[in-house]
Each structure stands twice: as C-alpha cells, then as structure tokens.
Design an enzyme around this catalytic site. Structure first.
Site, PDB file in Angstrom:
ATOM      1  N   GLY A 255       0.821  -1.206   0.000  1.00 54.51           N
ATOM      2  CA  GLY A 255       0.000   0.000   0.000  1.00 54.51           C
ATOM      3  C   GLY A 255       0.855   1.255   0.000  1.00 54.51           C
ATOM      4  O   GLY A 255       0.514   2.248  -0.658  1.00 54.51           O
ATOM      5  N   TRP A 258       2.269   1.652  -3.461  1.00 57.40           N
ATOM      6  CA  TRP A 258       1.238   2.134  -4.384  1.00 57.40           C
ATOM      7  C   TRP A 258       1.276   3.645  -4.492  1.00 57.40           C
ATOM      8  O   TRP A 258       1.003   4.220  -5.557  1.00 57.40           O
ATOM      9  CB  TRP A 258      -0.135   1.677  -3.898  1.00 57.40           C
ATOM     10  CG  TRP A 258      -1.289   2.231  -4.691  1.00 57.40           C
ATOM     11  CD1 TRP A 258      -1.864   1.696  -5.809  1.00 57.40           C
ATOM     12  CD2 TRP A 258      -2.017   3.443  -4.425  1.00 57.40           C
ATOM     13  NE1 TRP A 258      -2.896   2.491  -6.246  1.00 57.40           N
ATOM     14  CE2 TRP A 258      -3.008   3.571  -5.418  1.00 57.40           C
ATOM     15  CE3 TRP A 258      -1.920   4.436  -3.439  1.00 57.40           C
ATOM     16  CZ2 TRP A 258      -3.895   4.637  -5.457  1.00 57.40           C
ATOM     17  CZ3 TRP A 258      -2.803   5.500  -3.475  1.00 57.40           C
ATOM     18  CH2 TRP A 258      -3.771   5.600  -4.471  1.00 57.40           C
ATOM     19  N   HIS A 259       1.641   4.327  -3.391  1.00 55.14           N
ATOM     20  CA  HIS A 259       1.629   5.782  -3.388  1.00 55.14           C
ATOM     21  C   HIS A 259       2.728   6.383  -4.249  1.00 55.14           C
ATOM     22  O   HIS A 259       2.627   7.543  -4.661  1.00 55.14           O
ATOM     23  CB  HIS A 259       1.775   6.310  -1.955  1.00 55.14           C
ATOM     24  CG  HIS A 259       0.514   6.211  -1.160  1.00 55.14           C
ATOM     25  ND1 HIS A 259       0.097   5.054  -0.542  1.00 55.14           N
ATOM     26  CD2 HIS A 259      -0.447   7.140  -0.894  1.00 55.14           C
ATOM     27  CE1 HIS A 259      -1.042   5.273   0.084  1.00 55.14           C
ATOM     28  NE2 HIS A 259      -1.401   6.521  -0.118  1.00 55.14           N
ATOM     29  N   GLY A 260       3.778   5.656  -4.513  1.00 51.47           N
ATOM     30  CA  GLY A 260       4.838   6.215  -5.341  1.00 51.47           C
ATOM     31  C   GLY A 260       6.062   5.333  -5.366  1.00 51.47           C
ATOM     32  O   GLY A 260       6.283   4.510  -4.473  1.00 51.47           O
ATOM     33  N   PHE A 411       0.148  10.317  -7.752  1.00 47.73           N
ATOM     34  CA  PHE A 411       0.025   8.891  -7.527  1.00 47.73           C
ATOM     35  C   PHE A 411      -0.873   8.240  -8.568  1.00 47.73           C
ATOM     36  O   PHE A 411      -1.001   7.026  -8.549  1.00 47.73           O
ATOM     37  CB  PHE A 411      -0.519   8.614  -6.114  1.00 47.73           C
ATOM     38  CG  PHE A 411       0.284   9.298  -5.041  1.00 47.73           C
ATOM     39  CD1 PHE A 411       1.667   9.318  -5.114  1.00 47.73           C
ATOM     40  CD2 PHE A 411      -0.337   9.934  -3.985  1.00 47.73           C
ATOM     41  CE1 PHE A 411       2.413   9.951  -4.140  1.00 47.73           C
ATOM     42  CE2 PHE A 411       0.402  10.561  -2.991  1.00 47.73           C
ATOM     43  CZ  PHE A 411       1.778  10.565  -3.077  1.00 47.73           C
TER      44      PHE A 411
END
Length: 411
Positions: A255, A258-260, A411
């Site tokens: 997770g 996923w943000h970067g 993102f």
C-alpha cells in the site's frame, strides 16, 4: 470468465487480466525505480552496472483506474458481479472524470449500476453536491494551498530544530488531509450534481484512537481495496498469529509502494504495518476498552491527541525526500527542547486559513458527534442559510493566490 465453467480456464483469463494491468502499471510507474535501486545495490557490493532508464510520461490517474479495473475482473471471477455487455458503460466506469485522477477507487459493484441505470438531476442532488464542493474547495484552496509554502520551506531546511520539525509535521498532516479529502469532496459533489453517488473516502481520520481505527477512516476506498483483494486472499487472520502479522506487513508495504516509486513510501507502509501489528497484539493481551461517562470522554480525547502524534511521524516519513533527512529529522525530534519553539517567525499562514480550519473542524466535529454527514439539513431554514453563507464567505475571502497541484495527482 463468465461464460466458462472450467476453473482452469477462468484462472487463465484472470491471470491474463491481472498480468496485463499490473505490467502496464509496473512499466510506467515502477520500472525506473526498481532498475535504479538494483543498480545502487549492486554498486554497494562492488558490482557497478550500467542501465538505461525509460523517459516516459506517467499516465494521469494510472494507479486509481488500474485498481478499479482489477477489482472488476476479480469480482467477475469470484462471481460477485456479472460482466457488463456494454463497452460504453465499462469505459465510463473506468474513466469517470470526477474521480479519475485521485479517487475514490470505486468498485464495479457500486459504480457500474449507477452508470448503466438512467439518472436525472434533482434539486436535492444539486444542493448536496454544491455543499460538498464548497467544503472541498475550502479545504483545498483556503487551507491546504495556504499551508503548502511553509511546509515546503521546513522540509527544505538543512538542519531545522525539533520544534520546527514538529510544527512542520503538524502542518503537513493538515495539508495532506485537506488537500486529499478536499479533492474527494469536490469529486463526490460534482458527481452528485450529475446524479452519481460516489463512496465516502474519509471519515474524520484525525479523530482516530488507534491504527485500526485510522485505516477505517483514512482513504477508505484504498484501505478496503487492499483488505478485500490483497489481505484476505493472502489468508487474512485465518492462518495463525504469525501469518496474520506477515499479511498485515505485506499489505501495508505494498500500500505504501502504491503511493509512489520511492523508498520513503515503502518505509511509511512498513511503519503503518508495524503499528497495526503492535495494536493487534496489544488488544489481544489487554482486550478492547470502551470509554464511557465524562471521564471516558476525557480519556478518549487524550487518546485522539496522542495517536495524532503517532500519525504525524508517519507523515514525516511520507513527506521526507531521503533516508538521510528522515534520520536527521528524527534525531532532532528526539532531542527537542522548549527553546526550539523560539525560532518560528518564518511561519506565515494567512489569517483566513485559520478561519477555514475552524469551519472544517466544526464540520468534522458535527459529523463525528451526530454520525450524519448532512447534519445541517435538519436545521431550520435561517440556520441553513447562515451555514451556506459562511461557507461561501470563507471560500471567497480565504482563497490563496498561490494555488498548488493536488498532492495525490502524482500517484
């Protein structure tokens, strides 16, 4: 997948869909990150390698619509929903413009029926949508954009004091909440005006008292997606304590990623996973506790204040530009003194931003206390008129002249 009854064939088509979606996401968003990380690691062990990065533009909103299409495929595979026969409806579900670039991450089971069924504009939808847009715009351009320059200044300092860093993390916590939830409010408001009802993505997250509570309130569409399509398939909490801890850590690390494509996001995910694991162990030993009465309410407020500090350190990891900065800032926080708060003269936040914070705090407190996001609708007409006037006035006179892009656009 819907037409075939053979399980092996269904798994094959599911695999094709998953690999196609994840390959596109991986190439565009993570290829350079992984190849550069591999090169740096090889060089540390004395094996320098040459590599070529891909100079490509990251498609807008790729993380959001990739997760939406993945959930559609998986739900059809699980037979939770029926496959749509309309390419037009599916295309609109994937590319619905209000929430395309920064969420919320909608499920096909929720948004596809709204796409395929007739809609009409109503006065009720228009008024509710406009109020959501007003609240979202106040969060974004009155509060978040006004705070942004100070946050950028603090995180660009070579060696700020612990007090400055603490104020900076508090301000970034406010900025990222108002920026992201503000976008969500605007997206939900615009969609509501057109007759669509997008899912709630934030539920007063800074009133959380523990990490589990926080992830029930923050970026709900992502946390529930990770729960349903990653944590539960990995085994969830059904395979023993150790496996549960591993599943929690893996889910939160992915997770974070996923943000970067950066290691500070991985570290932030690991931090959140660690908090969830520790909280689960603590609850398992001490049991859940309910705060009752006046003393319980006071204790509840103390819990909120303390956990907010825990959350803010996570935002420091999220906002930091390097491991070296994380190390320096953490050391300064641990050695913080009262004198550190004497050099805060450079902080310049416009007065209207504080008025905006007061308005949003009042709204969040009312929603938390009443449990009704539309609490104002039960007020008498003069009170509602005053409420709408305050929102418009706050937005008109508090809008900053230095707007910045939404944080979650990257993102």
């Amino acid at each position: 997948m819907e037409r075939t009854e053979t399980q092996s064939a269904r798994r094959f088509w599911l695999s094709v869909s998953l690999w196609t979606n994840l390959s596109v996401l991986g190439i565009f968003k993570y290829f350079n990150f992984f190849i550069e990380s591999f090169a740096m690691l090889s060089e540390k062990f004395g094996f320098p390698v040459s590599y070529h990065a891909l100079h490509i533009v990251l498609p807008v909103g790729i993380s959001f619509y990739t997760f939406q299409t993945l959930s559609y495929t998986i739900d059809v595979y699980r037979r939770d929903i029926r496959a749509t026969t309309s390419l037009r409806d599916f295309a609109l579900f994937v590319s619905f413009f209000p929430q395309l670039v920064a969420g919320p991450i909608e499920r096909a089971s929720h948004l596809l029926p709204e796409v395929s069924h007739p809609r009409r504009m109503t006065w009720d939808n228009v008024t509710r949508g406009v109020v959501l847009c007003l609240i979202g715009l106040i969060k974004k351009i009155v509060i978040a954009d006004a705070i942004s320059p100070t946050v950028d200044t603090i995180f660009a300092m070579p060696d700020p004091s612990g007090g400055v860093i603490l104020i900076g993390t508090w301000l970034f916590a406010i900025q990222i909440y108002c920026d992201f939830s503000g976008y969500t409010d605007i997206a939900r408001g615009v969609a509501r005006i057109m007759g669509f009802n997008l899912m709630l993505n934030f539920a007063q997250p800074y009133f959380s008292v523990n990490p589990q509570d926080f992830w029930r309130r923050w970026h709900i569409s992502l946390s529930t997606w990770l729960r349903d399509y990653l944590y539960v398939p990995l085994g969830g909490n059904r395979k023993g304590k150790r496996r549960t801890q591993i599943n929690l850590m893996l889910t939160m690390v992915l997770g974070g990623l996923w943000h970067g494509a950066a290691w500070n996001f991985v570290l932030w995910g690991a931090y959140q996973g660690t908090l969830l694991v520790l909280h689960r162990q603590l609850v398992g030993k001490l049991g859940a506790r309910t705060d009752k009465g006046f003393g319980g309410m006071f204790l509840h407020i103390i819990k909120i204040a303390l956990f907010f500090q825990v959350t803010c350190y996570g935002w420091l990891l999220f906002r930091a530009s390097s491991f070296e900065q994380i190390t320096r800032f953490t050391k300064s926080l641990l050695t913080m003194r009262w004198s550190d708060f004497s050099d805060l003269g450079f902080i310049n936040i416009p007065v209207p931003a504080f008025a905006g914070m007061a308005v949003i705090l009042f709204v969040d407190v009312m929603i938390e206390v009443t449990g009704n996001p539309r609490f104002y609708e039960v007020w008498l007409r003069p009170a509602r008129a005053a409420c709408y006037s305050i929102l418009v006035y706050t937005l008109a006179f508090g809008a900053t002249t230095t707007p910045s892009a939404f944080i979650y656009f990257q993102f």
